[in-house]
Design a protein around this motif. Structure first.
Motif, PDB file in Angstrom:
ATOM      1  N   ARG A  41       7.793   3.656 -25.522  1.00  0.00           N
ATOM      2  CA  ARG A  41       6.521   4.130 -24.959  1.00  0.00           C
ATOM      3  C   ARG A  41       6.708   4.416 -23.472  1.00  0.00           C
ATOM      4  O   ARG A  41       6.331   3.626 -22.612  1.00  0.00           O
ATOM      5  CB  ARG A  41       5.431   3.059 -25.151  1.00  0.00           C
ATOM      6  N   LEU A  42       7.308   5.554 -23.175  1.00  0.00           N
ATOM      7  CA  LEU A  42       7.618   5.920 -21.794  1.00  0.00           C
ATOM      8  C   LEU A  42       6.364   6.151 -20.974  1.00  0.00           C
ATOM      9  O   LEU A  42       5.352   6.611 -21.485  1.00  0.00           O
ATOM     10  CB  LEU A  42       8.432   7.218 -21.771  1.00  0.00           C
ATOM     11  N   GLU A  43       6.453   5.859 -19.700  1.00  0.00           N
ATOM     12  CA  GLU A  43       5.394   6.252 -18.782  1.00  0.00           C
ATOM     13  C   GLU A  43       5.870   7.478 -17.997  1.00  0.00           C
ATOM     14  O   GLU A  43       7.054   7.808 -17.981  1.00  0.00           O
ATOM     15  CB  GLU A  43       5.032   5.097 -17.851  1.00  0.00           C
ATOM     16  N   ARG A  44       4.924   8.112 -17.341  1.00  0.00           N
ATOM     17  CA  ARG A  44       5.187   9.358 -16.627  1.00  0.00           C
ATOM     18  C   ARG A  44       6.378   9.257 -15.662  1.00  0.00           C
ATOM     19  O   ARG A  44       7.294  10.062 -15.677  1.00  0.00           O
ATOM     20  CB  ARG A  44       3.924   9.742 -15.826  1.00  0.00           C
ATOM     21  N   ALA A  45       6.352   8.222 -14.809  1.00  0.00           N
ATOM     22  CA  ALA A  45       7.391   8.099 -13.782  1.00  0.00           C
ATOM     23  C   ALA A  45       8.765   7.930 -14.440  1.00  0.00           C
ATOM     24  O   ALA A  45       9.767   8.444 -13.950  1.00  0.00           O
ATOM     25  CB  ALA A  45       7.099   6.920 -12.862  1.00  0.00           C
ATOM     26  N   GLU A  46       8.789   7.209 -15.555  1.00  0.00           N
ATOM     27  CA  GLU A  46      10.065   6.991 -16.241  1.00  0.00           C
ATOM     28  C   GLU A  46      10.575   8.300 -16.853  1.00  0.00           C
ATOM     29  O   GLU A  46      11.769   8.612 -16.812  1.00  0.00           O
ATOM     30  CB  GLU A  46       9.910   5.925 -17.327  1.00  0.00           C
ATOM     31  N   LEU A  47       9.662   9.033 -17.449  1.00  0.00           N
ATOM     32  CA  LEU A  47      10.043  10.329 -18.011  1.00  0.00           C
ATOM     33  C   LEU A  47      10.614  11.227 -16.918  1.00  0.00           C
ATOM     34  O   LEU A  47      11.661  11.865 -17.096  1.00  0.00           O
ATOM     35  CB  LEU A  47       8.825  11.004 -18.652  1.00  0.00           C
ATOM     36  N   ASP A  48       9.938  11.258 -15.780  1.00  0.00           N
ATOM     37  CA  ASP A  48      10.411  12.101 -14.676  1.00  0.00           C
ATOM     38  C   ASP A  48      11.802  11.684 -14.219  1.00  0.00           C
ATOM     39  O   ASP A  48      12.652  12.529 -13.944  1.00  0.00           O
ATOM     40  CB  ASP A  48       9.429  12.023 -13.494  1.00  0.00           C
ATOM     41  N   ILE A  49      12.020  10.359 -14.150  1.00  0.00           N
ATOM     42  CA  ILE A  49      13.339   9.872 -13.724  1.00  0.00           C
ATOM     43  C   ILE A  49      14.416  10.295 -14.733  1.00  0.00           C
ATOM     44  O   ILE A  49      15.470  10.802 -14.361  1.00  0.00           O
ATOM     45  CB  ILE A  49      13.320   8.338 -13.567  1.00  0.00           C
ATOM     46  N   LEU A  50      14.129  10.104 -16.015  1.00  0.00           N
ATOM     47  CA  LEU A  50      15.128  10.446 -17.035  1.00  0.00           C
ATOM     48  C   LEU A  50      15.431  11.946 -17.014  1.00  0.00           C
ATOM     49  O   LEU A  50      16.588  12.366 -17.094  1.00  0.00           O
ATOM     50  CB  LEU A  50      14.644  10.011 -18.423  1.00  0.00           C
ATOM     51  N   ARG A  51      14.390  12.780 -16.880  1.00  0.00           N
ATOM     52  CA  ARG A  51      14.615  14.229 -16.839  1.00  0.00           C
ATOM     53  C   ARG A  51      15.389  14.597 -15.576  1.00  0.00           C
ATOM     54  O   ARG A  51      16.277  15.462 -15.613  1.00  0.00           O
ATOM     55  CB  ARG A  51      13.285  14.981 -16.926  1.00  0.00           C
ATOM     56  N   GLY A  52      15.067  13.945 -14.467  1.00  0.00           N
ATOM     57  CA  GLY A  52      15.791  14.203 -13.219  1.00  0.00           C
ATOM     58  C   GLY A  52      17.266  13.846 -13.343  1.00  0.00           C
ATOM     59  O   GLY A  52      18.139  14.587 -12.877  1.00  0.00           O
ATOM     60  N   MET A  53      17.535  12.727 -13.999  1.00  0.00           N
ATOM     61  CA  MET A  53      18.927  12.324 -14.196  1.00  0.00           C
ATOM     62  C   MET A  53      19.681  13.361 -15.025  1.00  0.00           C
ATOM     63  O   MET A  53      20.813  13.737 -14.705  1.00  0.00           O
ATOM     64  CB  MET A  53      18.986  10.982 -14.946  1.00  0.00           C
ATOM     65  N   LEU A  54      19.049  13.808 -16.104  1.00  0.00           N
ATOM     66  CA  LEU A  54      19.708  14.768 -17.000  1.00  0.00           C
ATOM     67  C   LEU A  54      19.972  16.086 -16.265  1.00  0.00           C
ATOM     68  O   LEU A  54      21.016  16.719 -16.443  1.00  0.00           O
ATOM     69  CB  LEU A  54      18.854  15.000 -18.246  1.00  0.00           C
ATOM     70  N   LYS A  55      19.033  16.471 -15.422  1.00  0.00           N
ATOM     71  CA  LYS A  55      19.196  17.692 -14.623  1.00  0.00           C
ATOM     72  C   LYS A  55      20.383  17.537 -13.663  1.00  0.00           C
ATOM     73  O   LYS A  55      21.200  18.449 -13.497  1.00  0.00           O
ATOM     74  CB  LYS A  55      17.916  17.928 -13.816  1.00  0.00           C
ATOM     75  N   ALA A  56      20.461  16.360 -13.049  1.00  0.00           N
ATOM     76  CA  ALA A  56      21.567  16.105 -12.116  1.00  0.00           C
ATOM     77  C   ALA A  56      22.907  16.158 -12.849  1.00  0.00           C
ATOM     78  O   ALA A  56      23.897  16.682 -12.320  1.00  0.00           O
ATOM     79  CB  ALA A  56      21.369  14.740 -11.445  1.00  0.00           C
ATOM     80  N   VAL A  57      22.927  15.619 -14.052  1.00  0.00           N
ATOM     81  CA  VAL A  57      24.167  15.677 -14.852  1.00  0.00           C
ATOM     82  C   VAL A  57      24.515  17.127 -15.152  1.00  0.00           C
ATOM     83  O   VAL A  57      25.659  17.574 -14.959  1.00  0.00           O
ATOM     84  CB  VAL A  57      24.016  14.875 -16.171  1.00  0.00           C
ATOM     85  N   ALA A  58      23.504  17.881 -15.606  1.00  0.00           N
ATOM     86  CA  ALA A  58      23.752  19.278 -15.991  1.00  0.00           C
ATOM     87  C   ALA A  58      24.301  20.097 -14.828  1.00  0.00           C
ATOM     88  O   ALA A  58      25.176  20.955 -15.009  1.00  0.00           O
ATOM     89  CB  ALA A  58      22.456  19.905 -16.522  1.00  0.00           C
ATOM     90  N   ARG A  59      23.782  19.812 -13.631  1.00  0.00           N
ATOM     91  CA  ARG A  59      24.261  20.542 -12.444  1.00  0.00           C
ATOM     92  C   ARG A  59      25.725  20.275 -12.158  1.00  0.00           C
ATOM     93  O   ARG A  59      26.441  21.138 -11.652  1.00  0.00           O
ATOM     94  CB  ARG A  59      23.446  20.098 -11.208  1.00  0.00           C
ATOM     95  N   LYS A  60      26.185  19.048 -12.443  1.00  0.00           N
ATOM     96  CA  LYS A  60      27.535  18.646 -12.054  1.00  0.00           C
ATOM     97  C   LYS A  60      28.591  19.014 -13.091  1.00  0.00           C
ATOM     98  O   LYS A  60      29.785  18.986 -12.807  1.00  0.00           O
ATOM     99  CB  LYS A  60      27.586  17.125 -11.838  1.00  0.00           C
ATOM    100  N   ILE A  61      28.146  19.278 -14.330  1.00  0.00           N
ATOM    101  CA  ILE A  61      29.139  19.585 -15.365  1.00  0.00           C
ATOM    102  C   ILE A  61      29.773  20.936 -15.055  1.00  0.00           C
ATOM    103  O   ILE A  61      29.062  21.902 -14.806  1.00  0.00           O
ATOM    104  CB  ILE A  61      28.489  19.619 -16.763  1.00  0.00           C
ATOM    105  N   PRO A  62      31.081  21.007 -15.059  1.00  0.00           N
ATOM    106  CA  PRO A  62      31.741  22.281 -14.729  1.00  0.00           C
ATOM    107  C   PRO A  62      31.396  23.369 -15.758  1.00  0.00           C
ATOM    108  O   PRO A  62      31.163  23.057 -16.916  1.00  0.00           O
ATOM    109  CB  PRO A  62      33.237  21.952 -14.803  1.00  0.00           C
TER     110      PRO A  62
END
Lengths: 250, 250
Positions: B229-250
């Motif tokens: 049962r995610l809350e808004r801030a947690e969802l934002d953090i998880l999406r932000g993390m995934l975005k950061a990963v995607a940016r770094k993948i060659p």
């Protein structure tokens, strides 16, 4: 599974107890219900003659009590931990009743042999701090008179231990086994700590997390994981993902 | 029937209590569970400063306590009375559990308006005398560790009153809404679906996930998120993390 062996795997953790008499009374309450592992987090006075007097025939529980400095140490080796607290606190997940928390504790212990569980109680005046509640798997509250809900610390321990013993049908004529838990294999406190350390290390390499300015990220991650109560397969997947990310980062 | 009006009709009777501290602690235990009628049969010391101290916020129960000379007087006006005693005693009828006795007490009170019930407890050292048990409607015992079954008097009162309040569903958790944390903003089903899609896409780029052979990965991820049962801030953090990963993948 034998109920007495389940009860012997449940710790009672008292956080910063002020009055040694309550420590002794809690030890007595535990022993009457077949529990014997008492852990004291930074007690104001212990050992103490008043604790021994109130323990009555349970001085052996006091003598074997473990004293630690932090709740994190008190939870080491547990797979499930219950934060007993008052309902007035706002929190992100529902409070369990003592009966519901007893069922969850017993299922976790049956699913993971050689592990332990913890029932966690706060200071007489202030209860548990938010940070302490968040370290536990879930909060529980003893339903009580809204006009006066302040159970004595040892009385709360007595109720929680009574309900636990009743739920696994210890000491009752109908002694029997708890229904087998599903395929849920809970993970230890240390395993979750390992995951958090790995996660933060990866986030640091992603420039997503700065240990020098952690803000609320780590706290939010801990709260999320504590609430989730990971199972073994999920932990393995999350650690595998983080490893895969770490490998790909230039 | 309203559970608080039922509980207000239940007396707690302490027979010949030795320690005033236990009287005070019993009063506190009663009030937390919505009981207010305390009857003392020939107490050794009462009133007493120690009783008041241990009563904490329940001094009103102490102040209204009735002192009598005999158990017979204490039982006047009751339609049902429960003698709490240890099981070692031989007796002519089966001992009830606290749960069974609570059901019998509540049924009796519901069947007979304007009457009262009594939960009767003995002296700290000797318990109830046989003659006292025989004056009650039936005996009950708190299931306990056969190697150490000696609950403190107030702890026994706490358990009996807790079970009574639970049995009539007073103060049940469903009675009041669980407050979410002030910053808890629940997220929609669609938002979680968006997170899962993003997560799987990143895992695919990491060679961690093959959509052609998904095995159990997606199912496990869904189960984990559904339970959390995610809350808004947690969802934002998880999406932000995934975005950061995607940016770094060659």
């Amino acid at each position: 599974m034998d109920s007495s062996s389940l009860l012997s795997r449940v710790r009672v953790v008292l956080c910063r107890p002020s009055h040694p008499g309550n420590i002794g009374a809690a030890a007595r309450a535990m022993k009457t219900m077949g529990l014997s592992r008492l852990v004291l987090v930074a007690p104001r006075r212990f050992p103490d003659a008043e604790a021994a007097a109130r323990a009555s025939g349970a001085v052996d529980v006091l003598e074997r009590a473990v004293v630690v400095e932090t709740l994190a140490e008190a939870l080491a080796g547990t797979v499930v931990s219950v934060a007993f607290t008052t309902r007035s606190r706002t929190y992100v997940q529902p409070f369990r009743t003592p009966e519901e928390s007893a069922r969850e504790v017993l299922q976790a212990l049956q699913a993971a042999p050689d592990t332990q569980a913890a029932l966690v109680f706060g200071n007489e005046t202030n209860g548990l701090a938010n940070e302490e509640v968040w370290q536990c798997a879930f909060p529980a509250t003893i339903p009580a008179n809204p006009e006066y809900s302040s159970l004595n610390l040892a009385a709360a321990v007595q109720v929680a231990c009574y309900v636990l013993a009743r739920t696994c049908e210890a000491f009752s004529p109908q002694a029997g086994a708890i229904a087998d838990a599903p395929d849920f294999v809970p993970v230890s406190h240390e395993a979750v700590e390992g995951l958090i350390a790995q996660w933060l290390a990866v986030l640091e390499r992603l420039d997503f997390y700065d240990p020098a300015a952690p803000k609320r990220l780590e706290a939010r991650l801990r709260r999320l994981l504590a609430r989730t109560r990971l199972e073994r397969a999920e932990l393995d997947i999350l650690r595998g993902m983080l490893k895969a990310v770490a490998r790909k980062i230039p």
